[in-house]
Design a protein around this motif. Structure first.
Motif, PDB file in Angstrom:
ATOM      1  N   VAL A 198     -21.723   6.300   1.033  1.00 37.30           N
ATOM      2  CA  VAL A 198     -21.922   7.753   2.010  1.00 37.30           C
ATOM      3  C   VAL A 198     -20.966   8.811   1.241  1.00 37.30           C
ATOM      4  CG1 VAL A 198     -21.235   8.721   4.181  1.00 37.30           C
ATOM      5  CG2 VAL A 198     -22.306   6.316   4.185  1.00 37.30           C
ATOM      6  N   THR A 199     -21.348   9.802   1.121  1.00 33.09           N
ATOM      7  CA  THR A 199     -20.765  10.719   0.106  1.00 33.09           C
ATOM      8  C   THR A 199     -21.116  12.176   0.688  1.00 33.09           C
ATOM      9  OG1 THR A 199     -19.945  11.684  -1.811  1.00 33.09           O
ATOM     10  CG2 THR A 199     -22.302  10.795  -1.675  1.00 33.09           C
ATOM     11  N   HIS A 200     -20.001  13.202   0.622  1.00 31.59           N
ATOM     12  CA  HIS A 200     -20.231  14.449   0.906  1.00 31.59           C
ATOM     13  C   HIS A 200     -20.761  15.244  -0.548  1.00 31.59           C
ATOM     14  CE1 HIS A 200     -19.577  15.370   4.890  1.00 31.59           C
ATOM     15  NE2 HIS A 200     -18.529  14.685   5.031  1.00 31.59           N
ATOM     16  N   ASP A 201     -20.318  14.496  -1.390  1.00 31.56           N
ATOM     17  CA  ASP A 201     -20.295  15.056  -2.800  1.00 31.56           C
ATOM     18  C   ASP A 201     -21.733  14.937  -3.432  1.00 31.56           C
ATOM     19  OD1 ASP A 201     -20.042  15.844  -5.602  1.00 31.56           O
ATOM     20  OD2 ASP A 201     -18.126  15.003  -5.674  1.00 31.56           O
ATOM     21  N   THR A 202     -22.512  16.054  -3.822  1.00 35.71           N
ATOM     22  CA  THR A 202     -23.922  15.918  -4.237  1.00 35.71           C
ATOM     23  C   THR A 202     -23.891  15.493  -5.594  1.00 35.71           C
ATOM     24  OG1 THR A 202     -24.493  17.767  -2.926  1.00 35.71           O
ATOM     25  CG2 THR A 202     -25.832  17.261  -4.393  1.00 35.71           C
ATOM     26  N   LYS A 203     -22.805  15.530  -6.415  1.00 34.14           N
ATOM     27  CA  LYS A 203     -22.528  15.052  -7.827  1.00 34.14           C
ATOM     28  C   LYS A 203     -22.759  13.456  -7.706  1.00 34.14           C
ATOM     29  CE  LYS A 203     -20.316  18.844 -10.179  1.00 34.14           C
ATOM     30  NZ  LYS A 203     -18.999  19.013 -10.756  1.00 34.14           N
ATOM     31  N   VAL A 204     -21.768  13.129  -6.776  1.00 33.60           N
ATOM     32  CA  VAL A 204     -21.730  11.639  -6.775  1.00 33.60           C
ATOM     33  C   VAL A 204     -23.173  11.055  -6.129  1.00 33.60           C
ATOM     34  CG1 VAL A 204     -20.586   9.705  -5.376  1.00 33.60           C
ATOM     35  CG2 VAL A 204     -19.465  11.478  -6.332  1.00 33.60           C
ATOM     36  N   ALA A 205     -23.730  11.608  -5.120  1.00 36.87           N
ATOM     37  CA  ALA A 205     -24.832  11.351  -4.315  1.00 36.87           C
ATOM     38  C   ALA A 205     -26.054  11.227  -5.488  1.00 36.87           C
ATOM     39  CB  ALA A 205     -25.304  12.326  -3.382  1.00 36.87           C
ATOM     40  N   ARG A 206     -25.985  12.263  -6.499  1.00 32.15           N
ATOM     41  CA  ARG A 206     -27.219  12.123  -7.365  1.00 32.15           C
ATOM     42  C   ARG A 206     -26.876  11.008  -8.240  1.00 32.15           C
ATOM     43  NH1 ARG A 206     -30.974  15.750  -7.195  1.00 32.15           N
ATOM     44  NH2 ARG A 206     -30.383  17.718  -5.766  1.00 32.15           N
ATOM     45  N   ASP A 253      -8.616  13.017  -5.397  1.00 31.88           N
ATOM     46  CA  ASP A 253      -9.061  14.368  -6.264  1.00 31.88           C
ATOM     47  C   ASP A 253     -10.151  14.094  -7.164  1.00 31.88           C
ATOM     48  OD1 ASP A 253      -8.240  13.511  -8.744  1.00 31.88           O
ATOM     49  OD2 ASP A 253      -6.261  12.776  -7.745  1.00 31.88           O
ATOM     50  N   GLU A 254     -10.834  15.181  -7.693  1.00 31.13           N
ATOM     51  CA  GLU A 254     -11.936  14.975  -8.383  1.00 31.13           C
ATOM     52  C   GLU A 254     -11.885  13.884  -9.517  1.00 31.13           C
ATOM     53  OE1 GLU A 254     -15.199  18.029 -10.475  1.00 31.13           O
ATOM     54  OE2 GLU A 254     -13.401  18.916  -9.526  1.00 31.13           O
ATOM     55  N   VAL A 255     -10.933  14.079 -10.333  1.00 28.29           N
ATOM     56  CA  VAL A 255     -10.994  13.200 -11.498  1.00 28.29           C
ATOM     57  C   VAL A 255     -10.850  11.636 -10.927  1.00 28.29           C
ATOM     58  CG1 VAL A 255      -9.287  12.262 -13.377  1.00 28.29           C
ATOM     59  CG2 VAL A 255      -9.829  14.832 -12.995  1.00 28.29           C
ATOM     60  N   THR A 256      -9.988  11.472  -9.992  1.00 28.87           N
ATOM     61  CA  THR A 256      -9.728  10.037  -9.533  1.00 28.87           C
ATOM     62  C   THR A 256     -10.984   9.754  -8.764  1.00 28.87           C
ATOM     63  OG1 THR A 256      -7.536  10.618  -9.024  1.00 28.87           O
ATOM     64  CG2 THR A 256      -8.700   8.442  -7.957  1.00 28.87           C
ATOM     65  N   SER A 257     -11.887  10.586  -8.130  1.00 28.53           N
ATOM     66  CA  SER A 257     -13.104  10.419  -7.381  1.00 28.53           C
ATOM     67  C   SER A 257     -13.943   9.597  -8.360  1.00 28.53           C
ATOM     68  CB  SER A 257     -13.658  11.721  -6.871  1.00 28.53           C
ATOM     69  OG  SER A 257     -12.675  12.076  -5.764  1.00 28.53           O
ATOM     70  N   LEU A 258     -14.224  10.596  -9.636  1.00 32.00           N
ATOM     71  CA  LEU A 258     -15.146  10.104 -10.614  1.00 32.00           C
ATOM     72  C   LEU A 258     -14.806   8.817 -11.366  1.00 32.00           C
ATOM     73  CD1 LEU A 258     -15.487  13.572 -12.498  1.00 32.00           C
ATOM     74  CD2 LEU A 258     -17.163  12.196 -11.245  1.00 32.00           C
ATOM     75  N   GLU A 259     -13.527   8.581 -11.208  1.00 31.13           N
ATOM     76  CA  GLU A 259     -13.099   7.108 -11.657  1.00 31.13           C
ATOM     77  C   GLU A 259     -13.562   6.131 -10.855  1.00 31.13           C
ATOM     78  OE1 GLU A 259      -8.906   8.575 -13.912  1.00 31.13           O
ATOM     79  OE2 GLU A 259      -8.773   7.061 -12.128  1.00 31.13           O
ATOM     80  N   PRO A 261       0.648  -1.276  -0.106  1.00 28.99           N
ATOM     81  CA  PRO A 261       0.155  -0.007   0.082  1.00 28.99           C
ATOM     82  C   PRO A 261       0.755   1.296   0.072  1.00 28.99           C
ATOM     83  CG  PRO A 261      -0.897  -1.579   1.376  1.00 28.99           C
ATOM     84  CD  PRO A 261       0.301  -2.411   0.890  1.00 28.99           C
ATOM     85  N   PRO A 262       1.623   1.442   0.656  1.00 26.83           N
ATOM     86  CA  PRO A 262       2.624   2.512   0.808  1.00 26.83           C
ATOM     87  C   PRO A 262       3.202   2.848  -0.551  1.00 26.83           C
ATOM     88  CG  PRO A 262       3.047   1.430   2.968  1.00 26.83           C
ATOM     89  CD  PRO A 262       2.266   0.512   1.802  1.00 26.83           C
ATOM     90  N   GLU A 263       3.474   1.943  -1.293  1.00 24.73           N
ATOM     91  CA  GLU A 263       3.896   2.290  -2.748  1.00 24.73           C
ATOM     92  C   GLU A 263       2.926   2.574  -3.749  1.00 24.73           C
ATOM     93  OE1 GLU A 263       7.136  -1.576  -1.914  1.00 24.73           O
ATOM     94  OE2 GLU A 263       5.426  -1.910  -3.486  1.00 24.73           O
ATOM     95  N   MET A 264       1.874   2.721  -3.260  1.00 22.76           N
ATOM     96  CA  MET A 264       0.336   2.852  -4.377  1.00 22.76           C
ATOM     97  C   MET A 264       0.024   4.322  -3.920  1.00 22.76           C
ATOM     98  SD  MET A 264      -0.979  -0.859  -3.973  1.00 22.76           S
ATOM     99  CE  MET A 264      -1.780  -1.015  -5.392  1.00 22.76           C
ATOM    100  N   SER A 265      -0.602   4.823  -5.050  1.00 21.02           N
ATOM    101  CA  SER A 265      -1.328   6.199  -5.079  1.00 21.02           C
ATOM    102  C   SER A 265      -2.787   5.894  -4.279  1.00 21.02           C
ATOM    103  CB  SER A 265      -1.722   6.738  -6.113  1.00 21.02           C
ATOM    104  OG  SER A 265      -2.491   5.898  -7.061  1.00 21.02           O
ATOM    105  N   GLY A 266      -3.353   6.929  -3.615  1.00 24.10           N
ATOM    106  CA  GLY A 266      -4.356   6.926  -3.205  1.00 24.10           C
ATOM    107  C   GLY A 266      -5.566   6.303  -3.956  1.00 24.10           C
ATOM    108  N   GLY A 267      -5.601   6.522  -5.148  1.00 22.58           N
ATOM    109  CA  GLY A 267      -6.613   6.058  -5.854  1.00 22.58           C
ATOM    110  C   GLY A 267      -6.445   4.307  -6.194  1.00 22.58           C
TER     111      GLY A 267
END
Lengths: 250, 521
Positions: free
Chosen positions: A198-206, A173-179, A139-145
C-alpha cells in the motif's frame, strides 16, 4: 492465491455505517507484486487487513489457498497469520524493549521454532536487509530506515507466502523510501512470494505490474505496463483500469 | 524470549511497576504486622488468663449463688453491751469468695468421667478477713444502757472466736476504730498440680519441699497444715519458706513460694481438705478446673458439663478473654478490628491500584499487542505475558512486604510501651486486697449474704473490698511471626499481582488485531 468475491466491510460510525470496502472482486495469483493506492480513509488499510486475516468481511468471501478466511475462527486465523503472512507497517511497530534480533525472532515464536534456530534465522534475515551489525540494538537507537529494515526482516524471517506492507515508506525520506522499496522488490524477486504494498507514492505504485486503486471502498485495477496516458490518478474514476484479476502476475 | 521481554518491559515502565510493587508491599507489610500484633495480643491475653485460670485449664466450672443464699453471719458482740465498750478485739473470718456458690466435690468426679475430659480438679477459693480494733464507748458515766447512734459494730466472723476483751466503760462517747485486712486463700488439690491455678506457677523458693508435697499428695496424703504463699504476698508480709502463716486461726507451715506468671493468683494455697475444714465447707468446692483431651473437644465438654450441671457456669478460655480489659484489651480491639479492617482496606487499595495500573499499561500497549497478534502470537501467550509481568510485581511486593512486616513486628515488639491487662471480678484467682475502715456507723448484720449483689446492697462501700477482685497486670506486647503468616502474605501479594494481570490480560485478549493496529498511541 487470493480470490475476493463481493467482499464488503462496513464499520458502524455512530448511528450511521461506513462502507470501507464495497463489493470488491479480485484475484491475486501467487508470487504477484501488487500495489494499492487510494486516498486516506478510502479503504486501503482495511483491504490489506482483509488480505492478512486481521479483519473479517461484513459480507462476501475472501479465499486464501482455498480457505475462506472470513469463515474461520480467530483461533485458526492466528495460525494462518503466523505461517503465511508477513506484515510491514508504516510505523514499523517494533517492540521497543527488544533488540533488532529479538524483534525478528518474535515472528518465529508462534511457529515453535527452537530457540537456537530462531536466533540463526533472525541474524540471517537481518543480514539480508543489511543490518547484521545492528542486531543487538534497540529500536529507539536506530533510524527510521533501519527500523523499517528490521520490520522487513521480521516479515521475511518466517518465509511467508505473502508480504503485506502498509505504507512502509510513509515515514521515510525519499532516498530511504527508494532504498526500502528496492530492497522489497529484490527480496520479492529472489523469494517469489506475493507482495502487496500500500502506498501513496505513485512512483512506488508504478513499480508493480498492476495497482489496485481504491476509491470510497470500490476497487479498480490499473495495469502499470500499459501506456502512461491510459493511467488514472488515485481517487478519480479508474476508467481505463482493467477488470479485476485481468492482469497476469509478473 | 518470555523472560527477556517480561524483564525489559518492567524496566521500561519502572515507575508504574514500582508503584504497584510498593503498594502491594505496604499492604503485605501491614497485614503481617497487624497479624503478628494480633497474635501477640492474643498470646498476652492467653498469658494473663492462663495465669489466672491455669495453663492447663481449658474450662472452669463455677456456680453463681442465688440471691439471698448463703448463711449470714454476725459478729458475736453486742454493740450496746456496756461490757464490751472500749475493748480491743481481733477476729478472723474465712468464707467462700463472693460470687461463688459451693458445689459438691462429687461433681469433680462426675466431670472427670465425661468423655473428652482429661482431668478435673476442684478448688475452694476463699477470702480470709481479719478484723481488729476496739469497740467504741458511748456510755456516758457508765450509767446509760441504751444504744448510741454511733454504735460501733464489732465484726465477729462465725468461724472465729469472739473477742474476749473485758468491758471498760468510758465517761464519754467515743467512736471505735478498727482495721480490716483480707487475703485470698485457695484450697487446692495438691495431687493435681498440673490442672488449675498452680499449673502455670513458678516455684521461687522451697521447690524440693513443694515437689515432695505434691508427690505425697499423689500417694494419698494431703500434707496437713502446709501452705504455699505467693511471692508478692510473701514479700509484703515478710513470709519465707519454712515460716508459719495463720489462716483463720490455724497455723500453716510455708513450704514454698510461688509466682503465678505475671499476675498474682491467690495469696495463700493450702490443701483443699484443710480449706474445707476451715471454711466449714466440708466436701465442697467452689471452682472446678477441667482439662480437655484436645482443643477440639472443649466445646463438647462445655456442653456436656452444662447438661450435667445446668445451674453451673462453664467458662472456656475464649469466654474469659472478654473479661480482660485495660490497654491490652484496647490493643486487642485495635489489632482485631481496626487492624483487620485497615489491612483489608490497604490490601484492597493495593489490589485496585495494581489492577488499574496494569490495565493502563495494557491500554498503552494496545498497538504492541496488535502487532504481536498480527505476527501470529496467540491471545493466551499475550495474556500470559501480562500476567507474568504483574505476578513478578506481586512477588517483588510480597518479598519487600515481608521485610516491611518483619520490621513492623520488630518495632511493635521493641517500641510499644508495656500494656496493662485488667481482669475483672470473677471470683476466681485473687489477689490480696486490703481495706482499713474505721468509725463505721450502723449495726451488725452486714456480711449477711454471700451473694455479691446482696452483699453490695447491704454495704456498697464495704462490698467493693471483696467483689472488686481485679488485677492490673503490665504485659509486654510481642508480635510473633510465623512462617504460615509470611507465606500467606506473600501469597496475597502474588494473588494481587496475578489478579491485576488477569484483568489486564483479559483486556488485551479481547483486542481485535485490526482494531488494535488502528489505535493511535
Amino acid at each position: 492465491m487470493y480470490e475476493l468475491k463481493k467482499l464488503s466491510r462496513v464499520y458502524p460510525k455512530g448511528r450511521t455505517k461506513v462502507a470501507a470496502l464495497s463489493g470488491v472482486d479480485l484475484q491475486i495469483p501467487d508470487g504477484e507484486f501488487i500495489t494499492v493506492q487510494g486516498l486516506t480513509g478510502h479503504g486501503k488499510t482495511t483491504f490489506l487487513q482483509m488480505l492478512g486475516a486481521l479483519d473479517k468481511p461484513t459480507s462476501g468471501r475472501i479465499i486464501f489457498d482455498g480457505k475462506d478466511l472470513g469463515a474461520m475462527p480467530e483461533s485458526q486465523l492466528v495460525d494462518v497469520r503466523a505461517q503465511n503472512f508477513g506484515f510491514i507497517f508504516q510505523n514499523y511497530n517494533l517492540l521497543p524493549t527488544l533488540t533488532a534480533e529479538e524483534n525478528v525472532e518474535a515472528a518465529l515464536v508462534p511457529l515453535k521454532v527452537p530457540t537456537a534456530e530462531r536466533r540463526v534465522r533472525s541474524l540471517a534475515a537481518l543480514a539480508e536487509v543489511g543490518l547484521a551489525d545492528r542486531a543487538n540494538h534497540f529500536p529507539p537507537e536506530m533510524s527510521g530506515g533501519e527500523q523499517q529494515r528490521v520490520a522487513i526482516a521480521r516479515a521475511l524471517v518466517k518465509e511467508p507466502k505473502v508480504i503485506l506492507a502498509d505504507e512502509p515508506t510513509g515515514n521515510l525520506d525519499e532516498v530511504t523510501s527508494l532504498e526500502i522499496v528496492a530492497l522489497m522488490e529484490r527480496l520479492w524477486k529472489q523469494r517469489g512470494m506475493t507482495l502487496v504494498l500500500v502506498t501513496h507514492d505513485t512512483k512506488v505504485a508504478r513499480r508493480a505490474p498492476r495497482t489496485a486503486v481504491i476509491t470510497k471502498g470500490k476497487l479498480a485495477m490499473r495495469d502499470n505496463r500499459a501506456p502512461r496516458v491510459a493511467t488514472t490518478k488515485p481517487g478519480s474514476t479508474p476508467g481505463s483500469a482493467q477488470p479485476s484479476g485481468a492482469v497476469q502476475p509478473a | 524470549m518470555y523472560f527477556r521481554y517480561l524483564g525489559r518491559e518492567l524496566r521500561r515502565r519502572a515507575r508504574s511497576a514500582a508503584v504497584v510493587a510498593i503498594g502491594l508491599a505496604l499492604a503485605v507489610g501491614l497485614v503481617i504486622t497487624v497479624t503478628a500484633a494480633a497474635s501477640g495480643v492474643n498470646a498476652a491475653q492467653g498469658q494473663v488468663l492462663s495465669s489466672l485460670y491455669g495453663v492447663g485449664t481449658d474450662l472452669t466450672v463455677t456456680k453463681v449463688p442465688t440471691a439471698g443464699s448463703g448463711g449470714s453471719f454476725s459478729f458475736n458482740a453486742n454493740p450496746a453491751s456496756r461490757a464490751q465498750a472500749g475493748q480491743a478485739f481481733s477476729q478472723d473470718h474465712l468464707s467462700s469468695s463472693p460470687g461463688l456458690e459451693v458445689m459438691a466435690d462429687s461433681d469433680v468426679t462426675s466431670i472427670s468421667a465425661l468423655k473428652g475430659v482429661e482431668g478435673a480438679t476442684g478448688a475452694l477459693v476463699l477470702n480470709s478477713i481479719h478484723v481488729s480494733g476496739s469497740f467504741g464507748s458511748f456510755f456516758g458515766g457508765g450509767s446509760s444502757s441504751s444504744p448510741s447512734a454511733t454504735a460501733t459494730p464489732t465484726p465477729t466472723p462465725a468461724a472465729t472466736s469472739t473477742p474476749t476483751a473485758a468491758a471498760t466503760p468510758t465517761a464519754s462517747a467515743t467512736p471505735g476504730a478498727f482495721g480490716i485486712t483480707s487475703f485470698s486463700v485457695d484450697g487446692i488439690d495438691p495431687a493435681y498440680p498440673g490442672v488449675g491455678l498452680l499449673s502455670g506457677a513458678n516455684i521461687t523458693a522451697g521447690a524440693a519441699a513443694v515437689q515432695q508435697w505434691f508427690g505425697e499428695a499423689q500417694q494419698g496424703t494431703d500434707g496437713g497444715e502446709i501452705a504455699l504463699v505467693s511471692s508478692s504476698y510473701a514479700t509484703q508480709n515478710s513470709v519465707k519458706a519454712g515460716s508459719t502463716i495463720t489462716v483463720a486461726g490455724t497455723s500453716f507451715t510455708v513450704v514454698g513460694l510461688v509466682t503465678v506468671s505475671e499476675t498474682d493468683g491467690a495469696d495463700v494455697y493450702i490443701p483443699l481438705s484443710q480449706a474445707q475444714t476451715l471454711a466449714d465447707d466440708a466436701s465442697d468446692v467452689n471452682t472446678i478446673y477441667v482439662t480437655a483431651t484436645d482443643s477440639s473437644a472443649i466445646s463438647t465438654v462445655q456442653s456436656e458439663i452444662q447438661k450435667l450441671m445446668p445451674s453451673a457456669t462453664v467458662t472456656t478460655a475464649s469466654d474469659l478473654a472478654s473479661n480482660v480489659s485495660g490497654s491490652l484489651s484496647t490493643a486487642s480491639t485495635l489489632a482485631n478490628t481496626l487492624g483487620t479492617w485497615l489491612s483489608a482496606l490497604v490490601l484492597l487499595a493495593a489490589f485496585v491500584l495494581a489492577v488499574l495500573l496494569t490495565i493502563a499499561s495494557v491500554s498503552r500497549r494496545v498497538r504492541e499487542f496488535g502487532t504481536l497478534k498480527a505476527i501470529g502470537w496467540r491471545s493466551r501467550r499475550i495474556v500470559g505475558q501480562v500476567i507474568g509481568e504483574a505476578a513478578v510485581l506481586g512477588v517483588i511486593g510480597g518479598v519487600v512486604g515481608v521485610g516491611l512486616g518483619v520490621l513492623g513486628a520488630f518495632l511493635v515488639t521493641h517500641l510499644v510501651p508495656p500494656l496493662s491487662a485488667t481482669v475483672g471480678a470473677t471470683g476466681l484467682g485473687g489477689s490480696s486486697t486490703t481495706s482499713t475502715g474505721g468509725g463505721f456507723g450502723g449495726g451488725g448484720g452486714f456480711f449477711g449474704g454471700r451473694t455479691p449483689g446482696a452483699f453490695a446492697s447491704a454495704n456498697p462501700g464495704f462490698a467493693r473490698t471483696f467483689t472488686d477482685r481485679t488485677h492490673s497486670v503490665p504485659v509486654h506486647l510481642t508480635a510473633p511471626l510465623s512462617l504460615e503468616v509470611l507465606m500467606v502474605a506473600v501469597g496475597l501479594a502474588i494473588v494481587g499481582g496475578v489478579l491485576a494481570g488477569v484483568l489486564g490480560g483479559w483486556r488485551a485478549a479481547r483486542l481485535q488485531p485490526a482494531e488494535a493496529l488502528r489505535r493511535v498511541e
